[in-house]
Design an enzyme around this catalytic site. Structure first.
Site, PDB file in Angstrom:
ATOM      1  N   GLU A 230       0.771  -1.239   0.104  1.00  0.00           N
ATOM      2  CA  GLU A 230       0.199  -0.008   0.138  1.00  0.00           C
ATOM      3  C   GLU A 230       0.979   1.349   0.041  1.00  0.00           C
ATOM      4  O   GLU A 230       1.847   1.269   0.817  1.00  0.00           O
ATOM      5  CB  GLU A 230      -0.874   0.091   1.219  1.00  0.00           C
ATOM      6  CG  GLU A 230      -1.442   1.363   1.570  1.00  0.00           C
ATOM      7  CD  GLU A 230      -2.508   1.745   0.525  1.00  0.00           C
ATOM      8  OE1 GLU A 230      -3.180   0.812  -0.171  1.00  0.00           O
ATOM      9  OE2 GLU A 230      -2.850   2.778   0.402  1.00  0.00           O
TER      10      GLU A 230
ATOM     11  N   CYS B 110      -5.260   5.442   6.072  1.00  0.00           N
ATOM     12  CA  CYS B 110      -5.199   3.986   5.356  1.00  0.00           C
ATOM     13  C   CYS B 110      -6.497   3.323   4.743  1.00  0.00           C
ATOM     14  O   CYS B 110      -7.402   3.338   5.426  1.00  0.00           O
ATOM     15  CB  CYS B 110      -4.273   2.971   5.863  1.00  0.00           C
ATOM     16  SG  CYS B 110      -3.774   1.912   4.929  1.00  0.00           S
TER      17      CYS B 110
ATOM     18  N   CYS C 263      -5.162  -1.055   6.462  1.00  0.00           N
ATOM     19  CA  CYS C 263      -5.795  -1.418   7.850  1.00  0.00           C
ATOM     20  C   CYS C 263      -6.841  -0.422   8.179  1.00  0.00           C
ATOM     21  O   CYS C 263      -6.565   0.475   8.914  1.00  0.00           O
ATOM     22  CB  CYS C 263      -4.399  -1.124   8.795  1.00  0.00           C
ATOM     23  SG  CYS C 263      -3.590   0.518   8.467  1.00  0.00           S
TER      24      CYS C 263
ATOM     25  N   HIS D   3      -6.539   3.181  12.796  1.00  0.00           N
ATOM     26  CA  HIS D   3      -6.412   4.605  12.838  1.00  0.00           C
ATOM     27  C   HIS D   3      -7.571   4.981  13.574  1.00  0.00           C
ATOM     28  O   HIS D   3      -7.702   6.026  14.531  1.00  0.00           O
ATOM     29  CB  HIS D   3      -5.891   5.305  11.894  1.00  0.00           C
ATOM     30  CG  HIS D   3      -4.852   4.803  11.304  1.00  0.00           C
ATOM     31  ND1 HIS D   3      -3.580   5.423  11.862  1.00  0.00           N
ATOM     32  CD2 HIS D   3      -4.424   4.107  10.225  1.00  0.00           C
ATOM     33  CE1 HIS D   3      -2.508   4.609  11.362  1.00  0.00           C
ATOM     34  NE2 HIS D   3      -2.935   4.157  10.288  1.00  0.00           N
TER      35      HIS D   3
ATOM     36  N   ARG E 143       0.590  -4.344  11.133  1.00  0.00           N
ATOM     37  CA  ARG E 143       2.178  -4.043  10.519  1.00  0.00           C
ATOM     38  C   ARG E 143       2.998  -3.633  11.950  1.00  0.00           C
ATOM     39  O   ARG E 143       3.889  -3.553  11.741  1.00  0.00           O
ATOM     40  CB  ARG E 143       2.165  -2.971   9.653  1.00  0.00           C
ATOM     41  CG  ARG E 143       1.441  -3.653   8.271  1.00  0.00           C
ATOM     42  CD  ARG E 143       1.235  -2.716   7.222  1.00  0.00           C
ATOM     43  NE  ARG E 143       0.734  -3.220   6.172  1.00  0.00           N
ATOM     44  CZ  ARG E 143      -0.537  -3.724   6.216  1.00  0.00           C
ATOM     45  NH1 ARG E 143      -1.484  -3.471   7.456  1.00  0.00           N
ATOM     46  NH2 ARG E 143      -1.465  -4.427   5.347  1.00  0.00           N
TER      47      ARG E 143
ATOM     48  N   SER F 187       4.467   1.168   9.755  1.00  0.00           N
ATOM     49  CA  SER F 187       5.669   1.373   8.571  1.00  0.00           C
ATOM     50  C   SER F 187       6.555   2.474   8.715  1.00  0.00           C
ATOM     51  O   SER F 187       7.491   2.552   8.172  1.00  0.00           O
ATOM     52  CB  SER F 187       4.674   1.339   7.444  1.00  0.00           C
ATOM     53  OG  SER F 187       4.031   0.165   7.101  1.00  0.00           O
TER      54      SER F 187
ATOM     55  N   CYS G 159       3.384  -0.254   4.310  1.00  0.00           N
ATOM     56  CA  CYS G 159       2.079   0.732   3.893  1.00  0.00           C
ATOM     57  C   CYS G 159       2.545   2.031   4.118  1.00  0.00           C
ATOM     58  O   CYS G 159       2.732   2.436   5.267  1.00  0.00           O
ATOM     59  CB  CYS G 159       0.916   0.233   4.992  1.00  0.00           C
ATOM     60  SG  CYS G 159      -0.337   1.375   4.487  1.00  0.00           S
TER      61      CYS G 159
ATOM     62  N   CYS H 235       0.013   4.595   5.321  1.00  0.00           N
ATOM     63  CA  CYS H 235      -0.132   4.884   6.793  1.00  0.00           C
ATOM     64  C   CYS H 235       1.169   5.528   7.291  1.00  0.00           C
ATOM     65  O   CYS H 235       1.133   6.686   8.153  1.00  0.00           O
ATOM     66  CB  CYS H 235       0.001   3.494   7.586  1.00  0.00           C
ATOM     67  SG  CYS H 235      -1.484   2.867   7.752  1.00  0.00           S
TER      68      CYS H 235
HETATM   69 NI1  NFE Z   1      -1.968   1.379   6.023  1.00  0.00          NI
HETATM   70 FE1  NFE Z   1      -1.092   0.441   9.245  1.00  0.00          FE
HETATM   71  C1  NFE Z   1      -1.171  -1.335   9.545  1.00  0.00           C
HETATM   72  C2  NFE Z   1      -0.946   1.283  10.549  1.00  0.00           C
HETATM   73  S1  NFE Z   1       0.934   0.802   8.897  1.00  0.00           S
HETATM   74  S2  NFE Z   1      -1.489  -0.505   6.903  1.00  0.00           S
HETATM   75  O1  NFE Z   1      -1.229  -2.456  10.072  1.00  0.00           O
HETATM   76  O2  NFE Z   1      -1.139   1.878  11.350  1.00  0.00           O
HETATM   77  O3  NFE Z   1       2.122   0.489   8.904  1.00  0.00           O
END
Ligand code: NFE
Ligand code: MG
Length: 590
Positions: free
Chosen positions: A15, A63, A66, A70, A502, A525, A569, A572
């Site tokens: 992503e 994102c 995931c 958030h 992640r 990430s 990702c 993110c």
């Molecule tokens: Ni956009 Fe996310 C996850 C978050 S990223 S995927 O899992 O926070 O590193």
């Protein structure tokens, strides 16, 4: 070979937008790698001066992968700032939703984003469907493992290839000498790639029951955004078969709760009968990848899945802690409020800080300003001595740390979690590998599979507790006590943390006069993909690539294997997308 700079931009099957530049010596060995997020960010700017109760809905748009985390981190940050407890049912519903996100995300990653680094799709055309069926049946009792099933998948694949339209399988490095699976294992994996697409549609329904929809289910500061109805419901009314609430058309009733139970069963079945056996089977052909691609050797978790409340880390399924230098004898404590523990650096990022480019900032006083005046993209090559990424470099007590499945499995293991010890032990024994094999590209990939089983197996317990509460007449999902800003202090701050698929994720919020004064998200990430810091310490991706040999610098499959093992990702990690096009992988060799 001469020394070269191998550029992979963008890395696909992730992503977001990630660029890797790898400098290689005359033997094709990577001497320095640089990881660059090539999108600009800005969600934190958008959140300023908004109602903190609305923040989750904005933060969630960080994102599309995931899609839930958030939202959770945001409501937890506001609840932490306001000292706002949530009811036990809301805690259980959140555990179930996070658990479903993990298993969904990990299966999708394994089959749809990572598998083609190990599985040669075109080789599957040479497989004998009968032998493939025998192989699959030797691995598990999965009901679809008949010769006819594999023959059908092979025919479908043949039709793709003969029509010249490989579609989702286009542009792989097919035939690369680093592919080691026999044709039958390749055919089995391609079949499960397609199966996983159908399976994930079912799993997404769990979010829809509790959060109204997927992706981006709804959340609520103070609880869960769903009423529970103990009445069977008015047949024929409401928005759909799962939402026939007696008192309200959107309440979750027994139909929705039965669906959740069914989905949990399907998740566990797929993990046990497909994902886990496939991981072991594929890993068995790539044992050399249990020796390469570790990198940093420091690992961090924030912890998640509370039995009671987020204020009681001792009750978490996944514990909180830091392992330094692979030392599993010691797990250090994490304090997300301490000014000198979590800090973000911008020495090699396309940002400036008011305190200067070499100082770190704790997220409560974090800055997001896009006014960096040095050289920026577009670029032919990155100026890796100066700034080269839109990601910051987060550090714990000044150290780079890896977050994610391997960190979680190691912290679970180090703290004596019985199921983890059993799973890690049996996996290493089946593959005849030493414990050090965990610290590697394939170790990271296997850890993702093992934690999927640990989390999926925990879900029935949360479900049963929820049903027991409902059976006792406790249907409370929301606490109204602090909903009104008149009940809030004039100034406060808080941190909401969790484990995202992640890795460790936290949002920090500062609230003044009922509005957001500062908001900072430091995401998994960013920990893993960030650039070097002011001391020159590499981020985990960069460290994991250094020292690896590329067989063919024009087809850098090894870079993809190691980077994909982290499940990047970058959406993110940078928090907002720019308007770049959808160019497929481009490999430049200079
Ligand atoms: Ni956009 Fe996310 C996850 C978050 S990223 S995927 O899992 O926070 O590193
Ligand atoms: Mg951030």
């Amino acid at each position: 070979m001469s020394t070269q700079t191998v550029v992979v931009d963008p890395i696909t099957r992730i992503e977001g937008h990630l660029r890797i530049e790898a400098e290689t010596d005359s033997q094709g060995v990577i001497t320095r790698a640089s990881s660059a997020g090539t999108m600009v960010r800005g969600i934190e700017i958008i959140l300023r001066n908004r109602d903190p109760r609305d923040a989750w809905a904005f933060a969630q748009r960080i994102c599309g992968v995931c899609t839930l985390v958030h939202g959770i981190a945001s409501v937890r940050a506001v609840e932490n700032a306001l000292d706002y407890p949530i009811p036990p049912n809301a805690q259980l519903i959140r555990n179930l939703m996070i658990g479903a996100q993990f298993v969904h995300d990990h299966v999708m990653h394994f089959y749809h984003l990572h598998a083609l680094d190990w599985v040669d799709v075109l080789s599957a055309l040479k497989a004998d469907p009968k032998a493939t069926s025998q192989l699959a049946q030797s691995l598990s009792n999965y009901s679809k493992s008949s010769p006819g099933y594999f023959a059908d998948v092979q025919t479908k694949l043949k039709n793709f290839v003969e029509s010249g339209q490989l579609g989702i399988f286009a542009n792989g490095y097919w035939g690369h000498p680093a592919y080691k699976l026999p044709p039958e294992a390749n055919l089995m994996a391609v079949a499960h790639y397609l199966d996983a697409l159908a399976w994930q549609r079912q799993v997404a329904k769990l979010h829809a029951v509790f959060g109204g929809k997927n992706p981006h289910p709804n959340f609520l500061v103070g609880g869960a955004p769903c009423a529970i109805s103990v009445h069977p419901g008015n047949e024929g009314q409401g928005a759909g078969p799962h939402f026939r609430g007696g008192e309200g058309a959107t309440a979750v009733n027994i139909v929705g709760l039965e669906l959740v139970k069914d989905v949990i069963g399907q998740m566990r079945e797929f993990v046990d009968q497909v994902y886990l056996p496939d991981t072991l089977a594929i890993a068995g052909f790539y044992k050399d990848w249990f020796k390469r691609g570790e990198g940093i050797g420091n690992f961090m978790t924030y912890g998640d899945f509370p039995a009671k409340s987020m204020n009681d880390p001792a009750s978490f399924l996944i514990p909180q802690g830091v392992i330094v230098d692979r030392n599993l004898e010691q797990v250090d404590a994490v304090d997300l409020n301490a000014a000198d523990q979590v800090q973000e650096f911008v020495a090699h990022s396309w940002y400036d800080y008011t305190v200067g480019k070499d100082r770190g900032l704790h997220p409560y006083v974090g800055e997001t300003n896009l006014h960096y005046t040095g050289p920026k993209p577009p670029y032919e090559h990155l100026d890796v001595e100066a700034s080269y990424s839109w990601l910051k470099s987060p550090r714990w007590k000044g150290k780079p740390v890896e977050v994610g499945p391997l960190a979680r499995v190691l912290v679970l293991y180090a703290t004596g979690h019985a199921q983890t010890r059993e799973l890690v032990g049996s996996t290493l024994a089946k593959l005849d590998l030493p414990a050090s094999a965990l610290y590697s590209t394939m170790g990271r990939t296997a850890a993702r599979t093992l934690e999927s089983k640990i989390i999926a197996d925990a879900m029935p317990t949360w479900y049963d507790q929820l049903m027991t509460n409902i059976g006792r007449g406790d249907v409370q999902t929301f606490n109204t006590a602090k909903w009104e800003p008149s009940a809030w202090p004039r100034q406060t701050k808080g941190v909401g943390f969790m484990e995202a698929p992640r890795g460790a994720l936290a949002h920090w919020v500062v609230i003044k006069d009922g509005l957001i004064d500062n908001y900072q998200a430091v995401v998994p990430s960013t920990w893993n993909a960030g650039p070097r810091d002011s001391l020159g310490q590499e981020g985990p991706y960069e460290a994991a690539l250094r020292g690896q040999a590329l067989i063919d610098t024009k087809q850098p499959l090894e870079i993809l294997r190691t980077i994909h093992s982290f499940d990047p990702c970058i959406a993110c990690a940078v928090h907002v997308m720019d308007d770049e096009g959808d160019e497929l992988i481009k490999v430049k060799v200079r």
